[in-house]
Enzyme design. Structure first.
Site, mmCIF file in Angstrom:
data_model
loop_
_atom_site.group_PDB
_atom_site.id
_atom_site.type_symbol
_atom_site.label_atom_id
_atom_site.label_comp_id
_atom_site.label_asym_id
_atom_site.label_seq_id
_atom_site.Cartn_x
_atom_site.Cartn_y
_atom_site.Cartn_z
ATOM 1 N N LYS A 250 -8.106 4.535 -16.355
ATOM 2 C CA LYS A 250 -8.406 3.219 -15.773
ATOM 3 C C LYS A 250 -9.849 2.812 -16.023
ATOM 4 O O LYS A 250 -10.159 1.649 -16.205
ATOM 5 C CB LYS A 250 -8.195 3.276 -14.258
ATOM 6 C CG LYS A 250 -6.784 3.040 -13.842
ATOM 7 C CD LYS A 250 -6.731 2.815 -12.346
ATOM 8 C CE LYS A 250 -5.261 2.872 -11.930
ATOM 9 N NZ LYS A 250 -5.037 3.439 -10.652
ATOM 10 N N ARG A 251 -10.714 3.800 -15.967
ATOM 11 C CA ARG A 251 -12.144 3.578 -16.135
ATOM 12 C C ARG A 251 -12.462 2.821 -17.434
ATOM 13 O O ARG A 251 -13.436 2.083 -17.517
ATOM 14 C CB ARG A 251 -12.803 4.963 -16.176
ATOM 15 C CG ARG A 251 -14.245 5.032 -15.865
ATOM 16 C CD ARG A 251 -14.601 6.482 -15.556
ATOM 17 N NE ARG A 251 -14.147 7.421 -16.577
ATOM 18 C CZ ARG A 251 -14.725 7.584 -17.760
ATOM 19 N NH1 ARG A 251 -15.785 6.882 -18.079
ATOM 20 N NH2 ARG A 251 -14.246 8.460 -18.625
#
Ligand code: GLU
Length: 475
Positions: A250-251
């Site tokens: 997600k980062r």
């Protein structure tokens, strides 16, 4: 023998871009070999599985064009996909058959007991794994009131070798394996058991999945052996890393397939890009799906992880945008314009948008950019001019536009050539650069300083609108 492959997502969130790559490789292999591609929703974890997640996954699959062959509700209890949870009785039956044959056994150890066992192992610096305490104990010693689990009687000596289509031959020592749980105390199967039983029952010939499943494979192989079932071929795909080399997450932004749709990527570009993660055919970058089907094989899958590269994805997307028919592209960009304008386009505006495409296509990389660079056509008057556009409208520029307006009004043939003619003649007459009048015209017509060729923009807007926008800008 016909190839059967499957994509087996757990419906606990969105369709991850890494999952989509696994699905694509399975789908391509099925198409390449004339086999079947099945979708199996692994929804045995009732706490984490949700119907919304199933829908998101199916939606992502459809968007990418990866249709699955086992989608007939008649064979799936009314669903258009296979639900693993529905087969739990069958899984339990296999676990019990393994107990019967001596390949598995009931274990009555309580959770507290197992916790103590692990704490002791930890304190003694030993690997923490089930120590086989019920392996050879008769059921007559079973404590009252404990619902037993069923554990695999894993081999303790020798070794297990897996020949992987991608990773090659890998061997582990069997003393590394533990007596894993197959059936929980509540009668529900574990992932390890359910996967193997389903793969067997569905006739899966090739298990293609991420290499994070490699250790599971060695454990799952024991179940095949215990049941006397033929092993499928395995192909474990290297991981996808983010641009910084860390595992894609997600980062890094845009982890879900739907993020790509929302950002204006075309599904064919996403598929083409995903294919190029760990698979290659010479230096080819643009590989349309039909070509991919023809070329796809295991031999060209690399062993090392791939890095996600947004620049490359944008480049591929720009290619597919360029290759899409103008009318279709206008339709694809329509929802993005709707979002930008707060209203849908009329049919007349849609044909205007399609006519703008030849000049827009070479300038954009995503459908969202198409919306940003064409929204000025459909904005209500008076247009809001950005700062740079304002700066172009100096008093001299306005005076020029005022004079030019008279000529524009007199123009009967409102084509970009004719408009350009007027501007060129005027710039020569006044001995000024064309840009000194074309740029202010751009400001007035588009509210910005970058746009497709401005005389073409003018032609498309039409005489009445051009006159009105110029008047708005010079008053
Ligand atoms: N359900 C597993 C997952 O989502 C995949 C199982 C498999 O491909 O064998 O990771």
């Amino acid at each position: 023998m016909q190839t059967v492959v499957r994509f087996a997502p757990s419906p606990t969130g969105f369709l991850h871009i890494g999952g989509a790559r696994t699905a694509l490789f399975n789908w391509l292999y099925a198409k390449h070999t004339g086999g079947k591609f099945f979708l199996r929703v692994e929804d045995t974890d009732r706490e984490r599985s949700t119907p919304e997640s199933v829908e998101t996954i199916l939606d992502g699959m459809r968007w990418l064009g990866m249709n699955w062959d086992n989608n007939d509700p008649k064979i799936n209890n009314g669903r258009n996909y296979y639900s693993q949870f529905e087969k739990r009785e069958r899984h339990a039956e296999v676990a019990r058959a393994m107990v019967e044959s001596g390949a598995a056994y009931y274990c009555y150890a309580t959770p507290q007991e197992l916790e103590t066992m692990r704490a002791e192992q930890k304190a003694n610096g030993l690997p923490q794994k089930y120590d086989g305490r019920w392996r050879d104990r008769p059921a007559s010693e079973a404590p009252a009131g404990v619902k037993p689990v069923i554990r695999l009687k894993a081999p303790q000596t020798g070794e297990t070798t897996v020949r992987d289509e991608v990773m090659g031959t890998i061997t582990v020592q069997n003393n590394q394996l533990d007596d894993m749980v197959l059936l929980r105390g509540d009668g529900n199967p574990t992932y390890m058991l359910a996967v193997v039983v389903d793969d067997h029952d569905m006739g899966v010939t090739h298990v293609i999945r991420g290499d994070d499943h490699m250790t599971n494979t060695f454990r799952q192989v024991q179940i095949y052996k215990a049941m006397g079932w033929e092993l499928p071929s395995f192909a474990h795909l290297p991981m996808i890393l983010g641009p910084d080399g860390a595992k894609l997450s997600k980062r890094h932004g845009a982890p879900a397939v739907s993020d790509y749709r929302d950002r204006g990527y075309l599904p064919e570009a996403v598929c083409n890009y995903l294919l190029r993660l760990c698979w290659s055919h010479g230096d080819e970058e643009i590989i349309p799906i039909e070509q991919a089907i023809e070329w796809f094989d295991f031999d060209s899958i690399g062993k090392s992880p791939a890095r996600f590269d947004f620049v490359k994805l944008n480049h591929i997307n720009a290619h597919y945008i360029g290759a899409t028919d103008d009318k279709k592209l206008a339709e694809l960009a329509r929802p993005f314009l709707k979002e930008a304008l707060g209203r849908d386009l009329t049919e007349a505006e849609m044909s205007m948008l399609a006519s703008a495409m030849p000049d827009i296509k070479p300038r954009v990389q995503t459908l969202r950019e198409i919306a940003t660079s064409t929204q000025f056509y459909f904005m209500p008057r008076p247009l809001k001019l950005d700062d740079k556009a304002q700066k172009n409208l100096t008093p001299e520029a306005k005076a020029h536009l005022k004079e030019l307006l008279l000529k524009i009004e007199a123009l009967s043939d409102f084509t970009h050539d004719a408009i350009e003619q007027i501007f060129r003649a005027y710039s020569e007459e006044k001995a000024i650069k064309l840009g000194a009048i074309a740029q202010p015209l751009r400001s007035a017509l588009t509210g910005t300083t970058v746009s497709p060729p401005i005389f073409k923009v003018a032609e498309l807007l039409g005489k009445t609108e051009v006159i009105a926008r110029v008047k708005d800008a010079i008053l």
